[in-house]
Enzyme design. Sequence first.
Site, PDB file in Angstrom:
ATOM      1  N   ASP A  37      39.430  24.112  41.207  1.00  0.00           N
ATOM      2  CA  ASP A  37      40.430  25.125  41.773  1.00  0.00           C
ATOM      3  C   ASP A  37      40.771  24.706  43.159  1.00  0.00           C
ATOM      4  OD1 ASP A  37      41.942  27.328  42.213  1.00  0.00           O
ATOM      5  OD2 ASP A  37      40.343  28.665  42.275  1.00  0.00           O
ATOM      6  N   ASP A  38      42.211  24.365  42.868  1.00  0.00           N
ATOM      7  CA  ASP A  38      42.782  24.078  44.414  1.00  0.00           C
ATOM      8  C   ASP A  38      42.423  22.768  44.730  1.00  0.00           C
ATOM      9  OD1 ASP A  38      43.685  26.716  44.036  1.00  0.00           O
ATOM     10  OD2 ASP A  38      43.379  27.417  46.153  1.00  0.00           O
ATOM     11  N   CYS A  82      46.915  29.873  40.040  1.00  0.00           N
ATOM     12  CA  CYS A  82      45.871  29.890  39.246  1.00  0.00           C
ATOM     13  C   CYS A  82      46.010  30.645  37.796  1.00  0.00           C
ATOM     14  CB  CYS A  82      44.459  30.781  39.856  1.00  0.00           C
ATOM     15  SG  CYS A  82      44.164  30.002  41.419  1.00  0.00           S
ATOM     16  N   ARG A 118      45.995  28.523  34.328  1.00  0.00           N
ATOM     17  CA  ARG A 118      44.878  28.546  33.264  1.00  0.00           C
ATOM     18  C   ARG A 118      45.451  28.925  31.860  1.00  0.00           C
ATOM     19  NH1 ARG A 118      40.206  28.510  36.708  1.00  0.00           N
ATOM     20  NH2 ARG A 118      41.130  27.843  38.658  1.00  0.00           N
ATOM     21  N   LYS A 132      35.197  30.262  36.806  1.00  0.00           N
ATOM     22  CA  LYS A 132      36.522  31.202  37.125  1.00  0.00           C
ATOM     23  C   LYS A 132      37.234  31.354  36.028  1.00  0.00           C
ATOM     24  CE  LYS A 132      40.575  31.552  40.115  1.00  0.00           C
ATOM     25  NZ  LYS A 132      41.135  30.864  41.202  1.00  0.00           N
ATOM     26  N   HIS A 192      39.985  34.238  35.475  1.00  0.00           N
ATOM     27  CA  HIS A 192      41.328  34.610  35.983  1.00  0.00           C
ATOM     28  C   HIS A 192      42.442  34.939  34.829  1.00  0.00           C
ATOM     29  CE1 HIS A 192      43.629  34.552  40.184  1.00  0.00           C
ATOM     30  NE2 HIS A 192      43.487  35.575  39.539  1.00  0.00           N
ATOM     31  N   SER A 237      39.560  34.990  41.456  1.00  0.00           N
ATOM     32  CA  SER A 237      39.435  34.059  42.811  1.00  0.00           C
ATOM     33  C   SER A 237      38.366  34.803  43.559  1.00  0.00           C
ATOM     34  CB  SER A 237      40.780  33.883  43.470  1.00  0.00           C
ATOM     35  OG  SER A 237      41.815  33.411  42.489  1.00  0.00           O
ATOM     36  N   HIS A 253      38.559  26.349  46.015  1.00  0.00           N
ATOM     37  CA  HIS A 253      39.481  27.590  46.670  1.00  0.00           C
ATOM     38  C   HIS A 253      38.525  28.236  47.786  1.00  0.00           C
ATOM     39  CE1 HIS A 253      41.368  31.439  46.536  1.00  0.00           C
ATOM     40  NE2 HIS A 253      42.268  30.714  45.393  1.00  0.00           N
ATOM     41  N   ASP A 305      43.590  23.103  38.404  1.00  0.00           N
ATOM     42  CA  ASP A 305      44.320  23.901  38.220  1.00  0.00           C
ATOM     43  C   ASP A 305      45.708  23.991  39.019  1.00  0.00           C
ATOM     44  OD1 ASP A 305      43.408  24.983  40.553  1.00  0.00           O
ATOM     45  OD2 ASP A 305      43.675  26.993  39.822  1.00  0.00           O
ATOM     46  N   ASN A 306      45.536  23.554  40.300  1.00  0.00           N
ATOM     47  CA  ASN A 306      46.988  23.552  41.047  1.00  0.00           C
ATOM     48  C   ASN A 306      46.708  22.757  42.385  1.00  0.00           C
ATOM     49  OD1 ASN A 306      46.223  26.673  41.611  1.00  0.00           O
ATOM     50  ND2 ASN A 306      46.080  25.525  43.300  1.00  0.00           N
ATOM     51  N   LYS A 360      49.818  23.581  46.803  1.00  0.00           N
ATOM     52  CA  LYS A 360      49.754  24.716  45.949  1.00  0.00           C
ATOM     53  C   LYS A 360      50.794  25.897  46.278  1.00  0.00           C
ATOM     54  CE  LYS A 360      46.857  28.910  45.344  1.00  0.00           C
ATOM     55  NZ  LYS A 360      45.230  29.406  45.502  1.00  0.00           N
TER      56      LYS A 360
HETATM   57 MG    MG Z   1      44.186  27.525  42.095  1.00  0.00          MG
END
Ligand code: MG
Length: 464
Positions: free
Chosen positions: A37-38, A77, A81, A134, A136, A159, A232, A284-285, A305
């Site tokens: 995540d991130d 996010c 996803r 996660k 989301h 998150s 994240h 994811d980003n 992001k």
């Molecule tokens: Mg993310």
Amino acid sequence: MTDQRIFTLLACALVALTTCMVAQAADKPNIVVIFCDDLGYGDLGAFGHPTIQTPNLDRMAAEGQKWTSFYAAASVCTPSRAGLLTGRLPIRNGMCSDKRRVLFPDSTGGIPENELLISEALKAQGYATAAIGKWHLGHLPQYLPTNNGFDYYYGIPYSNDMDRAPNTKQIKVFVDPKIEYFEVPLLRNEEIIERPADQTTITRRYTEEAVQFIKSKKDGPFFLYLAHSMPHIPLFRSPPFENTSRRGLYGDVIEEIDWSVGQVLDTLRDEGLADNTLVVFTSDNGPWLIFKEQGGSAGLLRGGKGGTFEGGMREPTIFWWPGAIAPGVVAEMGSTLDIFATACALSGATMPTDRIMDSHDLSPVLRGTGPSPREDMFYYRGAQVFAVRRGPFKAHFQTKGEYGSPKLAVHEPPLLYNLEHDPSEKYNIAEANPEAIEAIRKTLAAHNDTLVRGKDQLAGRIAK
Ligand code: MG
């Protein structure tokens, strides 16, 4: 019949049976997706970070394929996803919005019931399925993993910076975090087992759950979606990783994720599953740059992001499957959107024909038998296309800063970059390349012609 003859026949039968079992197993490889995540493009040793140490990921990259033009489906996010798990741009299922960028704990929406997820496609092929980490894609019961093709779920459903405790509105709670500031639940299947989740051990516990799942399903086939809550913000790591990285807190967190990858790959090796398991590592980003030292780095890419420059969506990606994948570096385009079609091809599932898919089978590239079928990429911000890549050229029709109150800039003609020559998007070459812009306009027009927008799932919230 002599003893010798009986023994030979038995031995032949055993060989035939084993061959059959191996062939059967090879028909349906296990699939593991490790999703951060991130995480920034520049945050791994194998992708050039000078001080973050990632020996397990570096080894994974050396044994497998390192993809250098691999994209998340969106730069935040929830839509990202949704894109990965459905193989469809989130605009088609309403999992992106101009009103709210992601789902929140007061959201009423989630992944629509009529969407087909990788988990559902693989479950129909006899796969055992688990989502760990996660989610989301909606926290109400009907949207949870266990109602979307996963046999098992363990994780934080959105998150890790949500459900803020009273009196924690200041930014310092993000950069000097304590467990109790974030009252996020930890779920097992549909039941809350801890709240607030103790995030200091979350990476370790996700890993233990993943290892346990692999061991318990080793007779296969299985699909494991291991979606880390880290890196994240707020950043947490378990005690053995405290203050160990030269990169500081963010480095500690990445090095624990690297440890986690090592645990997963070692389990696959120890259980004799390595040559029948595809593992994909990506994010994811891009990095959340507003958090400065506690956000990651997109390396040589521009932006992060939330934006539609490369740093927002291009991710450090590794495919690993010893013996099946041709090791090397792949500069061709791929996307998390393509994991769906690739999983279908490998498992024998047929791709849905009752809906528009945005997913390409990457298995020819993995096996070294053909080029990537992906020729373009759409960069959505919310419900609008901001940029389009076709081949090496990327046109930005609109740009906007990532967070805060950024101004929208409309570009006519669009900004044009050659990403193979200029991955940092520094030199606008629109004037000299009208034909490249024309080709991208045609690609975008064809996309818009067939686009049916899904009902916005992100805008709805519980009335106060
Ligand atoms: Mg993310």
